[in-house]
Design a protein around this motif. Sequence first.
Motif, PDB file in Angstrom:
ATOM      1  N   TYR A   1      37.670  80.439  75.540  1.00 48.82           N
ATOM      2  CA  TYR A   1      38.706  81.260  75.735  1.00 48.82           C
ATOM      3  C   TYR A   1      40.468  80.843  75.824  1.00 48.82           C
ATOM      4  O   TYR A   1      41.223  81.014  75.224  1.00 48.82           O
ATOM      5  CB  TYR A   1      38.290  81.350  77.175  1.00 48.82           C
ATOM      6  CG  TYR A   1      37.034  82.886  77.859  1.00 48.82           C
ATOM      7  CD1 TYR A   1      37.492  84.397  78.068  1.00 48.82           C
ATOM      8  CD2 TYR A   1      36.157  81.735  77.581  1.00 48.82           C
ATOM      9  CE1 TYR A   1      36.576  84.873  77.963  1.00 48.82           C
ATOM     10  CE2 TYR A   1      34.647  82.842  77.583  1.00 48.82           C
ATOM     11  CZ  TYR A   1      35.332  84.109  77.918  1.00 48.82           C
ATOM     12  OH  TYR A   1      34.294  84.877  78.026  1.00 48.82           O
ATOM     13  N   ARG A  23      43.309  81.945  73.270  1.00 49.22           N
ATOM     14  CA  ARG A  23      44.715  81.458  73.768  1.00 49.22           C
ATOM     15  C   ARG A  23      45.579  81.503  72.572  1.00 49.22           C
ATOM     16  O   ARG A  23      47.082  81.361  72.593  1.00 49.22           O
ATOM     17  CB  ARG A  23      44.979  81.193  74.985  1.00 49.22           C
ATOM     18  CG  ARG A  23      45.896  81.221  75.868  1.00 49.22           C
ATOM     19  CD  ARG A  23      46.890  82.623  75.630  1.00 49.22           C
ATOM     20  NE  ARG A  23      46.932  83.603  76.445  1.00 49.22           N
ATOM     21  CZ  ARG A  23      47.396  84.752  76.428  1.00 49.22           C
ATOM     22  NH1 ARG A  23      48.012  85.165  75.431  1.00 49.22           N
ATOM     23  NH2 ARG A  23      46.596  85.872  76.741  1.00 49.22           N
ATOM     24  N   ASP A  38      33.930  88.404  73.065  1.00 50.44           N
ATOM     25  CA  ASP A  38      34.742  87.955  75.025  1.00 50.44           C
ATOM     26  C   ASP A  38      35.355  88.051  74.802  1.00 50.44           C
ATOM     27  O   ASP A  38      37.242  88.050  75.430  1.00 50.44           O
ATOM     28  CB  ASP A  38      33.245  88.245  75.121  1.00 50.44           C
ATOM     29  CG  ASP A  38      34.162  88.403  77.252  1.00 50.44           C
ATOM     30  OD1 ASP A  38      34.524  89.804  77.900  1.00 50.44           O
ATOM     31  OD2 ASP A  38      34.458  87.551  78.370  1.00 50.44           O
ATOM     32  N   HIS A  50      39.680  88.558  76.228  1.00 52.80           N
ATOM     33  CA  HIS A  50      40.221  88.173  77.643  1.00 52.80           C
ATOM     34  C   HIS A  50      40.249  86.928  77.076  1.00 52.80           C
ATOM     35  O   HIS A  50      39.559  85.657  77.847  1.00 52.80           O
ATOM     36  CB  HIS A  50      39.365  88.564  78.341  1.00 52.80           C
ATOM     37  CG  HIS A  50      38.712  89.417  79.317  1.00 52.80           C
ATOM     38  ND1 HIS A  50      37.017  90.171  78.323  1.00 52.80           N
ATOM     39  CD2 HIS A  50      38.912  91.219  78.853  1.00 52.80           C
ATOM     40  CE1 HIS A  50      36.890  91.521  77.954  1.00 52.80           C
ATOM     41  NE2 HIS A  50      38.254  91.976  78.662  1.00 52.80           N
ATOM     42  N   ASP A  68      45.126  81.739  80.507  1.00 57.32           N
ATOM     43  CA  ASP A  68      45.985  81.875  80.508  1.00 57.32           C
ATOM     44  C   ASP A  68      46.466  80.269  79.766  1.00 57.32           C
ATOM     45  O   ASP A  68      45.444  79.516  80.464  1.00 57.32           O
ATOM     46  CB  ASP A  68      46.271  81.893  82.072  1.00 57.32           C
ATOM     47  CG  ASP A  68      46.369  83.754  82.237  1.00 57.32           C
ATOM     48  OD1 ASP A  68      46.437  84.778  81.500  1.00 57.32           O
ATOM     49  OD2 ASP A  68      45.723  84.249  83.457  1.00 57.32           O
TER      50      ASP A  68
END
Length: 398
Positions: A285, A289, A352, A356, A359
Amino acid sequence: MTERHSPDDHPFAEFLREPTADSGASAPVGSRRERRESTSSPQRPSKRPRKRRRALVAVVVTLVLIGGLAGAGAYVYTTFEPQISAILSADTSEDYSGDGSGEVTVQISDGDFGEAIGTKLQAAGVIKDSKTFYRTLLKKDPQPVFQTGTFKLASKMSSTSAIAALLNPANKVDYTVSIPEGTTASGIYESLASVTGMSFDDFKAAGADFVSLGVPANAPSVEGFLYPATYEFQPGQTPSEMLKTMVDRQYEALDAAGVAVDQRLQVLTLAALIQGEAGSVEDMYKVSRVFQNRLADGMNLQSDATVRYGAGGSAVDTTEAEREDASNLYNTYANPGLPVGPIGNPGSEAIDAALHPADGAWLYFVTVNLDTGETIFSDTYDGQLEAVKQYQANHPEG
């Protein structure tokens, strides 16, 4: 003196005659006494019709009852015909004895039940009579649960032996193959060829015709569309059928993630890049980003994994010449944006992560320990340089 007349001379003589026991014959009644004796006879024909009516009613009732039972019997037989047939044939059905000989393969499909399995076994010459097989199966307590797949059996087996063989996992001859996340199409072909005994080139040829497998025509290849998972393929399936199963499974994963049809190629391209660069599922993740921040800022992605895929070979690092080669359409150092297509086959976690991202303001990352997958994320280029030094210290041979 009054003249006597014979009764036959009376004008109503024919009405004074009564029938005798003879069929339909008439005889004169000569005196009143005789007439009285005749009417007082123990034979009373007037009672007979009543008895006949009672007997007729009894017959009708009996027929109705028999008809009702016959109807109920027909319903029961229609509903439970397989079980009844098995019971009725218990003394007459035939069976082989022993474990049989030779080799016969039989495929048990999803949804097959006892009778269907018995029919398949009889047709294949494994058992002699499907009813005997089913009757034997009904006697088992608890009832056996058969697995789907292809099983290696023998010819002329007893029903008991056939049941035992189907329940023995050692007799299952599926082509089971496990594909790890991130495996390239070429790696998948090698695994499939190894398990099935078919040639690598057969799978490569099937993958080259990727549009027939359901892959979009604007994709550069089948790469990225083969979902990594464990599959149980059956003997007799073709390379195209196996690859098509994997493509369909990838579409199931994309649909479950809510990816629109026209976004499949883009999502898989990013997901495959994340899968190839992240050291762990948790890092996926953050890696996502980083790439999306760089795309938003107009920066090249500068992924060694994409350069290596386009250039070929198995080395982890890339050379300066390779990074400067813009003819390599997968080179994200020399070419802006995402690579032309996926560089591997991503799993659900990478998909996924592509959808998503975490941050953060990271623009750089480097895996400083290739053994543990430890990765450092940085917001600035200076921070990236420090991380590179740590990588070099951990891997001086690189």
